[in-house]
Structure formats: C-alpha cells, structure tokens
Scaffold this motif. Sequence first.
Motif, PDB file in Angstrom:
ATOM      1  N   UNK A   5       0.843  -1.194   0.000  1.00 31.99           N
ATOM      2  CA  UNK A   5       0.000   0.000   0.000  1.00 31.99           C
ATOM      3  C   UNK A   5       0.879   1.245   0.000  1.00 31.99           C
ATOM      4  N   UNK A   6       0.394   2.288  -0.638  1.00 35.69           N
ATOM      5  CA  UNK A   6       0.978   3.611  -0.504  1.00 35.69           C
ATOM      6  C   UNK A   6       0.008   4.495   0.272  1.00 35.69           C
ATOM      7  N   UNK A   7       0.534   5.483   0.949  1.00 32.07           N
ATOM      8  CA  UNK A   7      -0.322   6.411   1.688  1.00 32.07           C
ATOM      9  C   UNK A   7      -1.349   7.016   0.742  1.00 32.07           C
ATOM     10  N   UNK A   8      -2.608   6.976   1.158  1.00 33.23           N
ATOM     11  CA  UNK A   8      -3.682   7.547   0.368  1.00 33.23           C
ATOM     12  C   UNK A   8      -4.250   6.621  -0.681  1.00 33.23           C
ATOM     13  N   UNK A   9      -3.701   5.413  -0.807  1.00 31.53           N
ATOM     14  CA  UNK A   9      -4.189   4.463  -1.804  1.00 31.53           C
ATOM     15  C   UNK A   9      -4.723   3.209  -1.124  1.00 31.53           C
ATOM     16  N   UNK A  10      -5.555   2.472  -1.817  1.00 34.00           N
ATOM     17  CA  UNK A  10      -6.097   1.227  -1.287  1.00 34.00           C
ATOM     18  C   UNK A  10      -5.024   0.144  -1.277  1.00 34.00           C
ATOM     19  N   UNK A  11      -5.067  -0.762  -0.295  1.00 33.55           N
ATOM     20  CA  UNK A  11      -4.086  -1.853  -0.263  1.00 33.55           C
ATOM     21  C   UNK A  11      -4.339  -2.876  -1.358  1.00 33.55           C
ATOM     22  N   UNK A  12      -3.243  -3.528  -1.796  1.00 32.49           N
ATOM     23  CA  UNK A  12      -3.309  -4.624  -2.756  1.00 32.49           C
ATOM     24  C   UNK A  12      -2.782  -5.881  -2.071  1.00 32.49           C
ATOM     25  N   UNK A  13      -3.472  -7.017  -2.283  1.00 37.63           N
ATOM     26  CA  UNK A  13      -3.115  -8.258  -1.611  1.00 37.63           C
ATOM     27  C   UNK A  13      -2.669  -9.301  -2.622  1.00 37.63           C
ATOM     28  N   UNK A  14      -1.707 -10.163  -2.194  1.00 43.34           N
ATOM     29  CA  UNK A  14      -1.092 -11.113  -3.116  1.00 43.34           C
ATOM     30  C   UNK A  14      -0.858 -12.460  -2.420  1.00 43.34           C
ATOM     31  N   UNK A  15      -0.859 -13.501  -3.242  1.00 44.33           N
ATOM     32  CA  UNK A  15      -0.613 -14.856  -2.751  1.00 44.33           C
ATOM     33  C   UNK A  15       0.235 -15.617  -3.752  1.00 44.33           C
ATOM     34  N   UNK A  16       0.947 -16.623  -3.243  1.00 46.52           N
ATOM     35  CA  UNK A  16       1.653 -17.575  -4.089  1.00 46.52           C
ATOM     36  C   UNK A  16       0.639 -18.534  -4.717  1.00 46.52           C
ATOM     37  N   UNK A  17       1.050 -19.343  -5.696  1.00 51.22           N
ATOM     38  CA  UNK A  17       0.161 -20.387  -6.211  1.00 51.22           C
ATOM     39  C   UNK A  17      -0.420 -21.232  -5.079  1.00 51.22           C
ATOM     40  N   UNK A  18      -1.609 -21.779  -5.307  1.00 48.33           N
ATOM     41  CA  UNK A  18      -2.428 -22.330  -4.221  1.00 48.33           C
ATOM     42  C   UNK A  18      -1.694 -23.305  -3.311  1.00 48.33           C
ATOM     43  N   UNK A  19      -1.026 -24.290  -3.869  1.00 46.22           N
ATOM     44  CA  UNK A  19      -0.383 -25.307  -3.033  1.00 46.22           C
ATOM     45  C   UNK A  19       0.712 -24.693  -2.157  1.00 46.22           C
ATOM     46  N   UNK A  20       1.518 -23.813  -2.736  1.00 43.31           N
ATOM     47  CA  UNK A  20       2.575 -23.170  -1.966  1.00 43.31           C
ATOM     48  C   UNK A  20       1.987 -22.217  -0.939  1.00 43.31           C
ATOM     49  N   UNK A  21       0.930 -21.502  -1.328  1.00 47.19           N
ATOM     50  CA  UNK A  21       0.290 -20.577  -0.393  1.00 47.19           C
ATOM     51  C   UNK A  21      -0.276 -21.330   0.810  1.00 47.19           C
ATOM     52  N   UNK A  22      -0.952 -22.418   0.587  1.00 46.09           N
ATOM     53  CA  UNK A  22      -1.503 -23.185   1.697  1.00 46.09           C
ATOM     54  C   UNK A  22      -0.400 -23.746   2.587  1.00 46.09           C
ATOM     55  N   UNK A  23       0.758 -24.001   1.992  1.00 43.12           N
ATOM     56  CA  UNK A  23       1.879 -24.510   2.767  1.00 43.12           C
ATOM     57  C   UNK A  23       2.424 -23.523   3.782  1.00 43.12           C
TER      58      UNK A  23
END
Length: 357
Positions: free
Chosen positions: A251-269
Amino acid sequence: MLTGSRRGFLAGLLASSMTPAISWANVGAPQYLSAAKTPDGAFRIYGLDGAGRILFDHPLPGRGHAACAHPTRAEAVAFARRPGTFAHVINCQNGEVLAELHSPEGRHFMGHGVFDLAGDLLLTPENDYEAGEGRIAIWDRRLGYRRVGDLPSGGVGPHDMQRLPGQDRFVIANGGIDTHPESGRSPLNLPTMRANLALMELDGGLEVTELDLDLRLNSIRHLTVRADGLIGFAMQWQGKDGQHPPLLGMMRAGEAPRLFSAPEALHQGMKNYAGSIAFSGNGRLVAITSPRGNAVQLFNAATGAFVRQVDEVDVCGLSASGDGFIATSGTGMIRSIGAEGEPAQHELAFDNHLIAV
C-alpha cells in the motif's frame, strides 16, 4: 539563582553534551540486530555483520522479540515478546543498560518500537488491555528515556510500527487482536476483530485503512517500508481452518491496499502465517517468511507476481542484503537469498525478527 541540585543537573547536561557519541562504527558497524536463545536457555540480543557473524551480544531478562536501532548512536532497544512488559536500552559498545522501560499497569508492550527522525523520541506500540485499545507510548531519549505521553494507535492490538522515509509519519499495524495477560496470547475478541493499517502523525493525526470486511480476521502484524514510501505488510489469519486468505499486502499512503498470494499449493503450505516481511536491497522484490511453513516466498514488488519459494526450516527473521535478502531461523542458520554469501550457522535459536541497523 540556581540551587545546588539545579546546578548539578545543568552540569550533567553539559557534560553529556561534551561526551563523544558512540556511533555504530565504534562497535564494528553491525548491519543487523536479532534476539536469540542460547543452548543453556538464556536470552540475549546480538549484533551481526552482513555475513551473519556475531559482533557483540548482551543479556536480556527474558525472551526478546524484536529490537530497534537508534539512527546514529550505538544504542539498541530490545523488546520483550508480547505480552511482555520490559524493554532494555543497551549501549552496544559495553553492554550497559542505559534505561529499563516498563509498561504502566494495565498495559503491555507488543515487541516492537521505532525512533523518530531525529532519534530523540522512541515510540512503542502498547496494548491497553483493560480498555481493549491500542496506544503508542512516547519516550524522550533526551530525558533518559522518560515516558512523556501516549497517543491512540487507531485500532486494537498494535504490533509493528515503522517510520516513513525522511519524515515523522509512522505506519502502524493494528493487528486487531485483543489479549489480556491472564489469558496469555489467546484472542479475546474474534467476533468483533477488525485489523487495520494506521498512518500516524506526532500530533496524533490518524489515517486508518481497513481491509474488506470478509478479511477482518486477517491480522496485520509486520511491516516493511521501501525508500520511496511503499509499505509492505504481512498477515496472520485468525479465521477458520480450510480458509487461506492472502498473507502479503502492499500500500501507498492515500491508496487502497493490494493483496497477493503464491500459487495455491505453496500458499496453503505457509499455514496462514507470515512471520516477517522485507523488501530486497534493490527494492525490486518483497518477501515474507513462515516458520510454520518453513518457507520464504518472494514476489515482484511492482506487480505482486509470485517469483519463487525458498525452503528453510523454522525461518522467520528477514531483512535486505545486497540486492537480495538475508534470513535467520530458529535452527541458528543465517542465509542469503538472491545475494552472494555463504550460510552461517550458530548454536542459537534466533527469534522472529532480523532488524536492520
């Protein structure tokens, strides 16, 4: 007319002002600070060079979590692990405890702190557990680290706090979790929990940003700030098993946050737990660690695209090194990621964070 005690006080101030400042160069120019547990069960704070070699170490009265470094003087503030009530200001040249900070009755520290731009004020996130709200305590270094006031954090459970580059404006990770010493680290407010990011001015001004309501249980815990002001934040999901929301945001000040994830299997890990976060030395990558998932995940800082995963047992501490990263683990391993350097191994269990000096 000055009294004797007043004369002595002023003389002390004059002598202090004439004493040469002990800089970080005087203690070997450490690049990082980390708390760790020794094989005999003691707790210490360590100063490390860029290759992970130990330059100094000093004892702590209990388990440490993170530390913060004074911007110019060789002084480190080591904080107890949440919900601890102590912080030690340490002269890193000789190990002298310059000040012992204790949270007031009804409060506890959250394991983090930050200096203002001039290095005169130390700010520490605290939990007011009777009121169920977050506060930011202010300690004046010029007065021997005397507590001089506090400000609202803008939420519940403030954890990490970072200063934006070149200014006395701060970003606070209000994790949203209400706790009480009688119940340890157990969340008390899951039905009403709501994490947020707050931008705070020293005059108390606040600008609060929340995630979408369906992510209200995604506790925003740790922060990193790039030289141009881009904020990265790491999260820990407090919701139901089987759900795997993003663990990385920017996020930057004054802007909306952006969210990110790894590919599903790695993210769940990652097991819904991001322990530390850092931008790479060249600012092109951002990474999060998971000691529960035994992994470091790297992302493109411009696009949020997943780049790769590095496996490391019990990894958590993370900071910039060269163009890449350096990471520490509970096994005593210190390794470079995307930068030159051989791993270092110590007979220590490094705690959660690796703090750049």
